[in-house]
Write a protein that holds these residues in place. Structure first.
Motif, short mmCIF file in Angstrom:
data_model
loop_
_atom_site.label_atom_id
_atom_site.label_comp_id
_atom_site.label_asym_id
_atom_site.label_seq_id
_atom_site.Cartn_x
_atom_site.Cartn_y
_atom_site.Cartn_z
N GLU A 276 0.81 -1.22 0.00
CA GLU A 276 0.00 0.00 0.00
C GLU A 276 0.85 1.27 0.00
O GLU A 276 0.42 2.31 0.51
CB GLU A 276 -0.96 0.01 1.19
N SER A 277 2.05 1.19 -0.55
CA SER A 277 2.89 2.40 -0.62
C SER A 277 2.35 3.38 -1.65
O SER A 277 2.59 4.59 -1.55
CB SER A 277 4.33 2.02 -0.97
N GLY A 278 1.64 2.85 -2.66
CA GLY A 278 1.15 3.72 -3.73
C GLY A 278 2.20 4.06 -4.76
O GLY A 278 1.97 4.91 -5.63
N TRP A 279 3.36 3.41 -4.67
CA TRP A 279 4.47 3.68 -5.58
C TRP A 279 4.94 2.38 -6.21
O TRP A 279 4.87 1.31 -5.61
CB TRP A 279 5.63 4.33 -4.84
N THR A 280 5.45 2.50 -7.44
CA THR A 280 6.07 1.37 -8.11
C THR A 280 7.56 1.63 -8.27
O THR A 280 8.03 2.77 -8.16
CB THR A 280 5.46 1.15 -9.51
N ALA A 281 8.31 0.55 -8.52
CA ALA A 281 9.76 0.70 -8.71
C ALA A 281 10.07 1.60 -9.90
O ALA A 281 11.00 2.43 -9.85
CB ALA A 281 10.40 -0.68 -8.90
N ASN A 282 9.31 1.48 -10.97
CA ASN A 282 9.54 2.32 -12.15
C ASN A 282 9.29 3.79 -11.86
O ASN A 282 9.99 4.67 -12.38
CB ASN A 282 8.65 1.86 -13.31
N GLN A 283 8.28 4.08 -11.03
CA GLN A 283 8.02 5.47 -10.66
C GLN A 283 9.17 6.04 -9.86
O GLN A 283 9.55 7.21 -10.04
CB GLN A 283 6.72 5.56 -9.86
N VAL A 284 9.76 5.25 -8.98
CA VAL A 284 10.92 5.70 -8.21
C VAL A 284 12.08 6.00 -9.15
O VAL A 284 12.77 7.03 -9.01
CB VAL A 284 11.33 4.64 -7.17
N GLY B 210 4.61 15.04 -10.85
CA GLY B 210 3.23 14.91 -10.41
C GLY B 210 2.23 15.05 -11.55
O GLY B 210 1.24 14.32 -11.63
N ARG B 211 2.50 15.99 -12.45
CA ARG B 211 1.63 16.17 -13.62
C ARG B 211 1.64 14.92 -14.50
O ARG B 211 0.60 14.52 -15.04
CB ARG B 211 2.07 17.37 -14.44
N LYS B 212 2.80 14.31 -14.61
CA LYS B 212 2.93 13.14 -15.46
C LYS B 212 2.22 11.92 -14.87
O LYS B 212 1.61 11.13 -15.61
CB LYS B 212 4.42 12.82 -15.66
N THR B 213 2.27 11.77 -13.55
CA THR B 213 1.76 10.56 -12.91
C THR B 213 0.40 10.75 -12.23
O THR B 213 -0.18 9.77 -11.76
CB THR B 213 2.76 10.07 -11.85
N GLY B 214 -0.07 11.99 -12.14
CA GLY B 214 -1.34 12.24 -11.46
C GLY B 214 -1.23 12.31 -9.96
O GLY B 214 -2.24 12.31 -9.25
N LYS B 215 -0.02 12.39 -9.43
CA LYS B 215 0.19 12.51 -7.99
C LYS B 215 0.25 13.98 -7.60
O LYS B 215 0.72 14.81 -8.39
CB LYS B 215 1.49 11.80 -7.56
N THR B 216 -0.19 14.30 -6.40
CA THR B 216 -0.12 15.68 -5.95
C THR B 216 1.32 16.05 -5.61
O THR B 216 2.18 15.18 -5.39
CB THR B 216 -0.99 15.91 -4.69
#
Length: 271
Positions: free
Chosen positions: A45-53, A113-119
């Motif tokens: 439930e981190s809300g993150w993926t390895a690729n996003q990191v 954030g704009r690219k991934t939809g994260k605040t």
């Protein structure tokens, strides 16, 4: 009194290629942040993926390098830039600014954030507990380069740095003070604090507040840049002027985070 150990700032030389310790310190800091970021992303439930990191660290690298260089020129060496704009690209002459790098990274957060939809604060809260690793490594790089030393001192751990500008007198090893406070202490506090769910923006606000305070305090024993000196009152430095807004912004962000969290909690209870 401690005599500065003769450390060659060049770690590896292969023909005309010279790899300096200072550059390696940046690499170590980014690698450390990447590894710990991936570790946190692997949590349920981190809300993150390895690729996003991976992508976020790339944004941070660009933000630190570009923002750090522009920040140094704008905050510390604008006169040289106005005389010769090409000095901006002469990175081999040195000159990076933390505050400029912080602005560059903040822009990177916004773009990511704009690219991934994260605040913005979702991104910032994830990465700021990892940032002190780079700060620690960078200050160790400053020490290896025998630069940004402190004021003269008669304390037993005063270091006699090489070079005529250091004056051959024991000085505060301010690089190591900053490595300890901005690096080790800040990392420990933020890592432990963010290991539990916190209101959005709280970790970011705490980072701004603590870094600003630590940097402001160390500036009292750090020798100001020779070409700038003190800005006001015979003791206020450029670093302190740049750190003060961080302290104010940190307090504001923390207050906003706590207040917004209380409002959300109240609404959820009254429904």
């Amino acid at each position: 009194m401690i005599i500065y150990p003769q450390i060659d700032p060049t770690a590896i030389s292969i023909g005309p290629l010279h790899v300096r310790w200072y550059g390696l310190m940046y690499l170590i800091g980014f690698l450390g942040a990447w590894m710990l970021g991936r570790y946190r992303a692997s949590k349920p439930e981190s809300g993150w993926t390895a690729n996003q990191v991976d992508d976020l660290i790339t944004y941070c690298v660009l933000g630190v390098v570009v923002g750090g260089r522009f920040g140094y020129i704008f905050f510390y060496d604008l006169h040289a830039f106005l005389q010769d704009p090409l000095v901006l690209f002469k990175v081999w002459q040195g000159g990076m600014s933390f505050h400029g790098g912080a602005i560059g990274v903040a822009i990177g957060f916004w773009l990511f954030g704009r690219k991934t939809g994260k605040t913005f604060f979702t991104v910032a809260d994830f990465i700021v507990p990892l940032a002190p690793l780079g700060l620690f490594a960078g200050r160790i790089g400053n020490f290896i380069n025998a630069e940004l030393w402190g004021k003269p001192t008669d304390l037993p751990w005063g270091v006699v740095f090489p070079g005529p500008l250091a004056g051959g007198v024991p000085r505060h090893p301010s690089q190591l003070y900053e490595a300890s406070l901005e690096g080790l202490v800040l990392f420990t506090v933020l890592w432990l604090y963010s290991s539990k769910p916190r209101p959005r923006g709280a970790a970011s606000g705490l980072f701004l507040l603590l870094y600003g305070c630590f940097r402001f305090l160390v500036e009292f024993v750090r020798e100001p840049d020779a070409h700038i000196g003190y800005i006001a009152f015979g003791w206020l430095t450029e670093g302190q002027i740049l750190s003060f807004p961080m302290i104010i912004l940190g307090i504001v962000v923390l207050a906003w985070s706590i207040s917004a969290n209380k409002q959300r909690t109240t609404k959820s209870v009254t429904r």
